[in-house]
Write an enzyme that holds these catalytic residues in place. Structure first.
Site, PDB file in Angstrom:
ATOM      1  CB  SER A 288       2.309  -1.202  -2.535  1.00  0.00           C
ATOM      2  OG  SER A 288       1.838  -0.152  -3.336  1.00  0.00           O
ATOM      3  CG  ASP A 299       2.365 -12.198 -14.227  1.00  0.00           C
ATOM      4  OD1 ASP A 299       2.409 -13.183 -13.462  1.00  0.00           O
ATOM      5  OD2 ASP A 299       1.454 -11.342 -14.191  1.00  0.00           O
ATOM      6  CE  LYS A 313      -1.478   0.129  -0.411  1.00  0.00           C
ATOM      7  NZ  LYS A 313      -1.328   0.684  -1.770  1.00  0.00           N
TER       8      LYS A 313
END
Length: 539
Positions: A288, A299, A313
């Site tokens: 999460s 990224d 998740k």
């Protein structure tokens, strides 16, 4: 033009029909459920347990969606607040009650808590709470009596560990916050280490302050440890990312069926350091909000993610108020990292006929690109840039010693006999102390079988049920003899595995939880692997 208008009209009609069909089904089942309850209420043979069957019905209904959509009745609201804030009113101490008719033992006071500020130490015994004897009360009942609203006072009758003196102590309760930032310190002259175990309210600010402090202490590289961190508040994840990237950077995008569930989160604060070398440690339990942090930093090519693939998740939950004080925690959106990835590993919308769900196969995942053009994929957690080896399995003996509280109980005995120990970084269990532990553990009742012996016992029981035990009695006896191991010999055999657990239990009794983490770092092979590994190229 007529064709375009006809197409628009047909699409609108199809949408209207779909909406009517959905609303009809919803109304149909609501009406059926109400009718069933009405018939049960008037005609069922026994008194109808309405609360119980309705709660089970609601839980069963929600369980067909995903594990994160749940009903929270009013009486469980405090548990939800504890989950979000990790705060409760009390004195700040872990207690231990070995016997129902015995005293409560202070197992571990928290640092700077009301308990520690009032002189309570590990091994002190509580005889009474607010004038009521603890004899006959369970550990949970005693804990409940110790808790209360901050600012209120609780009175204890205490037997002190060292002197044996019995004294009365009045302690004013405070709001006890269980920290998400469990450790922030320097591993060496230039390497900082932060252990973060949750994402409850305020952890972003705490981590920002810790990074500022460690930079002043000479930090050039930071290891942010998110292993085992199952997540929490999305906003706190964004706060943490903001420490390391330029203001206005996209952290995560949420997309749901309701337009109000669609939003993009960007960093709102100026960073502390955009060039600090950053390692983020993750494992299969990092989930999460942990994955939001790791995914965003990966990224942006801002950190080297190390460890193993995370949990996967990629769902966002919201809290909705319900009648009679209850609340509904429901999944309202999926989240996407800055490159466009959704890390959700399980597709709960595609249940099989038996109700089971499956993970998204690697063959169906999609490639995305980081800021510098590196390839990353969706569909199942965050794959680390550098994979590390994890020690997953301890011996059955070590698990048993922990589960039966032998390590914990021995630490209390150790404290009773030793008024002080060296600092955590200098403390090592001596050979004499280990032999003392062997003697202590040997006299305790616990399941000391090896994994092989436990499997053998199960096999023997299966053979007995099948009527084959007598037929194989000679072979079974010979094998059982080889598998039998003296408890004392087995403990000595597993010494290297056991000693770190004993040392950690001991140091926290003298120097609180941070000392235990310092001790754990000493034996953390995965962390040491990370420090030796090559990082991705910094930007």
């Amino acid at each position: 033009m007529k064709r375009i208008l006809l197409s628009i009209c047909l699409s609108a009609a199809a949408f209207a029909c779909a909406a009517q069909s959905y609303n009809f089904k919803l109304g149909k089942w609501t009406e059926i459920q109400t009718a069933i309850l009405r018939e049960l209420s008037s005609s069922y043979v026994d008194s109808l347990p309405v609360d119980r069957i309705e709660r089970k019905g609601v839980d069963a209904m929600l369980s067909n969606l995903d594990p994160y959509t749940v009903y929270i009745p009013a009486e469980e609201n405090e548990d939800l607040k504890m989950m979000i804030n990790k705060t409760y009113g009390g004195i700040g101490a872990v207690i231990y009650k070995p016997e129902l008719q015995g005293n409560v033992i202070i197992n571990e006071p928290y640092f700077n808590s009301p308990a520690s500020k009032n002189g309570l130490v590990c091994g002190d015994e509580i005889l009474e709470i607010d004038g009521l004897s603890v004899a006959g009360l369970s550990s949970s009942e005693c804990s409940e009596k110790m808790r209360g609203e901050a600012g209120t006072t609780v009175k204890f009758k205490i037997k002190k560990l060292r002197s044996g003196e019995i004294t009365d102590i009045n302690i004013t309760r405070e709001n006890i916050h269980l920290p998400d930032l469990e450790y922030a310190g320097m591993l060496d002259a230039t390497t900082g280490y932060i252990l973060q175990t949750g994402f409850t309210t305020g952890v972003g600010d705490e981590l920002r302050k810790a990074v500022i402090r460690l930079r002043k202490e000479g930090m050039k590289t930071l290891v942010l440890d998110l292993r085992g961190n199952t997540g929490g508040l999305l906003g706190e994840a964004a706060e943490i990312v903001s420490i390391f990237v330029p203001k206005g950077s996209v952290v995560v995008t949420a997309k749901g069926r309701d337009p109000k569930s669609n939003y993009t989160v960007v960093t709102q604060k100026e960073p502390v350091d955009t060039s600090l070398e950053l390692i983020v440690l993750v494992d299969s339990e990092s989930a999460s909000a942990s994955e939001i942090v790791a995914g965003a930093l990966q990224d942006m090519d801002r950190a080297t993610i190390m460890g193993e693939r995370t949990f996967g998740k990629g769902l966002v939950q919201s809290i909705r108020p319900l009648p009679y004080g209850g609340e509904l925690k429901l999944t309202t959106a999926k989240y996407y990292t800055p490159s466009g990835r959704c890390v959700q590993a399980i597709d709960y919308s595609a249940r099989k006929e038996d109700g089971s769900v499956g993970s998204i196969p690697d063959s169906l995942t999609t490639e995305f690109k980081t800021a510098h053009g590196r390839t990353v994929r969706d569909g199942g957690g965050i794959t680390p840039d550098v994979k590390l080896d994890f020690k997953r399995n301890y011996s059955r003996l070590t698990y048993a010693l922990a589960a039966y509280g032998i390590f914990e109980q021995y630490a209390l005995e150790f404290v009773r006999r030793h008024e002080s120990i060296p600092a955590a970084k200098d403390f090592h269990l001596s050979e004499e102390d280990f032999e003392d532990f062997v003697k202590y553990a040997k006299e305790r009742e616990f399941d000391d079988r090896s994994s092989a012996k436990a499997i053998f016992d199960k096999l023997k029981e299966e053979l007995r049920q099948d009527g084959l035990e007598q037929t194989l009695s000679d072979e079974l006896s010979a094998l059982e003899k080889k598998l039998e191991m003296d408890k004392e010999a087995y403990i000595r055999l597993m010494k290297d595995e056991i000693v770190p657990f004993i040392e950690e239990e001991i140091v926290v009794r003298y120097y609180f939880q941070q000392a235990g983490i310092e001790l754990r770092i000493r034996y953390d092979d995965t962390l040491h692997q990370a420090l030796r590994s090559e990082r991705i190229e910094k930007f």
